[in-house]
Design an enzyme around this catalytic site. Structure first.
Site, short mmCIF file in Angstrom:
data_model
loop_
_atom_site.label_atom_id
_atom_site.label_comp_id
_atom_site.label_asym_id
_atom_site.label_seq_id
_atom_site.Cartn_x
_atom_site.Cartn_y
_atom_site.Cartn_z
N ARG A 57 0.29 93.74 -23.48
CA ARG A 57 1.36 93.00 -23.89
C ARG A 57 1.07 92.48 -21.69
NH1 ARG A 57 0.26 94.11 -27.70
NH2 ARG A 57 -1.10 92.24 -27.33
N HIS A 105 16.32 96.25 -23.98
CA HIS A 105 14.97 97.32 -24.89
C HIS A 105 14.23 97.45 -23.29
CE1 HIS A 105 16.82 95.67 -28.51
NE2 HIS A 105 17.32 97.21 -27.69
#
Length: 231
Positions: A57, A105
């Site tokens: 990612r 988050h």
């Protein structure tokens, strides 16, 4: 004094930059079940998989750029006191120029200690076994996984309560507690909801303006609306 515009952003705004999210594909995130790569249980079961997943990612993030929606939100700081509260873990808001961004988050480009959640450091490359904190404890992605507390929630609530305008962009309003932030707005302030597939928001006490568009189109439309209200 500038009016305060608070913006809650989600997966939809980053998707237009090419970042895939589990929102799109029935619980899969880049081919992985989110329970395997985004929960404490997944980490304990197969930490090597989790480390590799977030390393990928991080690499992907370096290959994409902020889109028009990110850029317009940054430009709106010329007219408004803009605060971005994002569910996204990328840095596209910052790279577009937004100066006040709170990540609910976590952040891909940071890691933290497995034993001390307050030990957080910037991290650009791969995270591997043997990468340790000052007390020789393994580092992990600085991501709030499903089932974990959201440390920034109280700050997000306080920011939301100060809003003169509140906008929701590219989030399904299904992930709590982030989705509940809208309930902390002052009842009479305008709420703008930008999403190509907006859901019905129950029990909302605010005047609601639904803009059923993708983020890039919707944010440009929102800018026009806000500037017209100032005249």
């Amino acid at each position: 004094m500038k009016k305060k515009l608070v913006v809650l952003t989600g997966a939809g705004i980053s998707a237009e930059s090419g970042i895939k999210t589990f929102r799109d594909s029935d619980g899969l995130w880049e081919g992985h079940n989110v329970m395997d790569v985004a929960t404490p249980e997944g980490w304990h079961k197969n930490p090597a998989l989790v480390l590799d997943f977030y390393n990928q990612r991080r690499k992907q993030l370096k290959e994409v750029e902020p889109n028009l929606a990110h850029q317009i939100l940054a430009e709106l700081e010329n007219e408004f006191d803009v605060f971005i509260i994002t569910q996204n873990v990328d840095d596209l808001h910052e790279r577009a120029g937004s100066s006040k961004v709170l990540h609910l988050h976590g952040e891909l480009l940071k890691v933290r200690s497995t034993k001390n959640e307050n030990y957080i450091v910037d991290w650009q490359g791969d995270l591997n076994f043997g990468d340790l904190d000052d007390n020789q404890k393994q580092l992990r992605p600085h991501i709030v996984w499903f089932g974990e507390a959201v440390p920034a929630l109280d700050e997000a609530i306080a920011i939301t309560q100060q809003a003169d305008y509140f906008a929701v962009i590219g989030t399904s309003l299904q992930v709590y507690p982030a989705a509940g932030l809208i309930d902390f707005t002052t009842p009479d302030i305008p709420v703008f909801y930008i999403d190509p597939k907006p859901i019905k928001i129950p029990n909302l006490r605010n005047p609601l303006d639904v803009i059923p568009m993708r983020a890039t189109e919707g944010v440009a439309f929102l800018k026009e609306k806000l500037l017209n209200q100032m005249q």
